[in-house]
Design a protein around this motif. Sequence first.
Motif, mmCIF file in Angstrom:
data_model
loop_
_atom_site.group_PDB
_atom_site.id
_atom_site.type_symbol
_atom_site.label_atom_id
_atom_site.label_comp_id
_atom_site.label_asym_id
_atom_site.label_seq_id
_atom_site.Cartn_x
_atom_site.Cartn_y
_atom_site.Cartn_z
ATOM 1 N N ARG A 212 0.829 -1.203 0.000
ATOM 2 C CA ARG A 212 0.000 0.000 0.000
ATOM 3 C C ARG A 212 0.871 1.264 0.000
ATOM 4 N NH1 ARG A 212 -4.698 2.930 -0.832
ATOM 5 N NH2 ARG A 212 -4.731 4.681 0.603
ATOM 6 N N TRP A 213 1.929 1.262 0.790
ATOM 7 C CA TRP A 213 2.832 2.413 0.873
ATOM 8 C C TRP A 213 3.521 2.640 -0.473
ATOM 9 C CZ3 TRP A 213 7.845 2.759 4.317
ATOM 10 C CH2 TRP A 213 8.221 4.093 4.428
ATOM 11 N N ILE A 215 2.567 1.802 -3.572
ATOM 12 C CA ILE A 215 1.736 2.216 -4.706
ATOM 13 C C ILE A 215 1.158 3.610 -4.527
ATOM 14 C CG2 ILE A 215 1.123 -0.165 -5.261
ATOM 15 C CD1 ILE A 215 -1.612 0.334 -4.021
ATOM 16 N N THR A 216 1.223 4.166 -3.322
ATOM 17 C CA THR A 216 0.620 5.483 -3.073
ATOM 18 C C THR A 216 1.630 6.556 -2.713
ATOM 19 O OG1 THR A 216 0.217 4.849 -0.762
ATOM 20 C CG2 THR A 216 -1.594 4.514 -2.334
ATOM 21 N N SER A 217 2.904 6.209 -2.553
ATOM 22 C CA SER A 217 3.883 7.186 -2.078
ATOM 23 C C SER A 217 5.144 7.157 -2.933
ATOM 24 C CB SER A 217 4.249 6.913 -0.615
ATOM 25 O OG SER A 217 5.342 7.710 -0.207
ATOM 26 N N ARG A 265 -8.310 0.880 -6.565
ATOM 27 C CA ARG A 265 -9.268 1.689 -7.320
ATOM 28 C C ARG A 265 -9.679 1.055 -8.641
ATOM 29 N NH1 ARG A 265 -7.262 7.979 -6.623
ATOM 30 N NH2 ARG A 265 -7.014 7.958 -4.360
ATOM 31 N N THR A 414 -10.064 4.696 0.205
ATOM 32 C CA THR A 414 -9.233 4.490 -0.980
ATOM 33 C C THR A 414 -9.509 5.511 -2.076
ATOM 34 O OG1 THR A 414 -10.845 2.866 -1.797
ATOM 35 C CG2 THR A 414 -8.919 2.027 -0.604
ATOM 36 N N GLY A 418 -6.463 9.315 0.075
ATOM 37 C CA GLY A 418 -5.409 8.552 -0.584
ATOM 38 C C GLY A 418 -4.122 8.467 0.189
ATOM 39 N N ARG A 419 -4.166 8.733 1.504
ATOM 40 C CA ARG A 419 -2.932 8.690 2.279
ATOM 41 C C ARG A 419 -2.367 7.280 2.322
ATOM 42 N NH1 ARG A 419 -4.526 11.855 7.702
ATOM 43 N NH2 ARG A 419 -6.495 10.756 7.310
ATOM 44 N N PRO A 420 -1.039 7.146 2.243
ATOM 45 C CA PRO A 420 -0.410 5.816 2.162
ATOM 46 C C PRO A 420 -0.645 4.937 3.388
ATOM 47 C CG PRO A 420 1.126 7.539 1.483
ATOM 48 C CD PRO A 420 -0.055 8.236 2.082
#
Length: 472
Positions: A212-213, A215-217, A265, A414, A418-420
């Motif tokens: 998760r971290w 793909i979002t950060s 998403r 999600t 959208g925070r990691p």
Amino acid sequence: MTRSVPRAALSRALAVPLALALVAFLPGYVTAQPGPGGRDAAYWLQLTLTVYAGGRLAAMVLTRRRRLIQGAFWLFVYVAMGVAPLAQEVIGQVPTPVLGPRSDTTTAITLVLVGCVAFDVGALLARHRPAARVRKARPSAQVSRRRLWLLIAVAYVGSAISIAKLGGPAVFFDSRQAISEASGGGDSHVGSAFVRGFGTVPALLAMLILVRWMITSRMARRTPLAIAALGGLVVVNAVVNNPISNPRYWFLTVVFSLIFTAFPRSPVMYRAALVTGVVAALVLFPFLDRFRYDSGGYHPVESTSVLEPLTIKDYDQVGMFANTLTFVHAGHGHTHGRQLAADVFFFVPRSVWHGKPLDSGVQVGQWMGMTNTNLSSPLWAELWLDFGPVGMAGGFLALGYLCARGDRRYAQRTLEDGRPGTVMAVVIPLVCGYSFILLRGPLLQASGRIGIAALCLALVTTFSEDRRKILR
């Protein structure tokens, strides 16, 4: 706006063929197969349940907003409580003996339908909640950056201890029988279960948080230590959480939680996971039993009917519910919450809690005189054994409400947040995957890994809004 048009077109294109396949074609194909099964009330109720679950699963696949937990619920019901028992009705063959009269099977199927309707009502109530009073927004649960590294360390240490105690990495690629023998078989069942739990759950949860971290950060993708930790955890999970040495339902948990964490998403991945899940459960799942035993103990699936692979023990849920009804009617009575208490306080040893109930499936299996008492006890049977039909319906009403709330929270966390480090973006996919185990039962067997996961989440969760303390 332009991004929603292809999605809407895809939904319309899928709607008719998917609904026809799940509601009409597959049940119709099963009922058209030759077999000695009768066409009594139980048969027609089973067909009704299959069609109802197929319609609800199609609705979950085609919904505009992804509903992970509800989708997993209807996937399980459609396959394990619908198509597979319908096939057993048609060919007149069951995976586990049903000892009671035919009326108990009819009652069991009726109660499954009641539970499904109650689940839908609960989900509907969650959608139409009264407007909440204006109040200060509470901070959402986030992953503490510092304590994440502690969880990663726990994951590595726990997996290393599990691998060492079971004889090294090679045994994890042999069979589940080899793992059982390496852990001491039944002599140290509780201790070995905790060793396996701490060897598998922290590794999976830490990997999901890191995925998760990543793909979002952008910061995470530029942090060599985070990349190295994720790479190492992928290797560790390939060892301790592979499908060879683990129950198939646990491997489903790994796959579903990883897919929905990595693609939070993507409606395409969501729909593909549910549709592929039906195909895999009906076609591949029976043959994955190959890894349960070593080469000497494995007996290939030899079928004279295309439906016969669906009569394996993994699809004994309706039959075991009927046996639970017979068990209670034979004089054992309802337990009035004792089974649920044992599930909640699973960590209390029997030396302290004298008379602590056994797994529901084990109790019924012993009463049946079965040599192998590792039998399922679906959630319908668990709730009915404890609280009777009214309590069972109330339990599924509450379950539907909570599942719908959880799915809504996942969508908010999600899409809007959208925070990691959002904890719910990892927890809901994990619950979605693990729901297959909870629905199959027995709950007491499933409680250990839930407790370990809760401890891991408590370790890394913070409600601080300080960006220096959370993942970003």
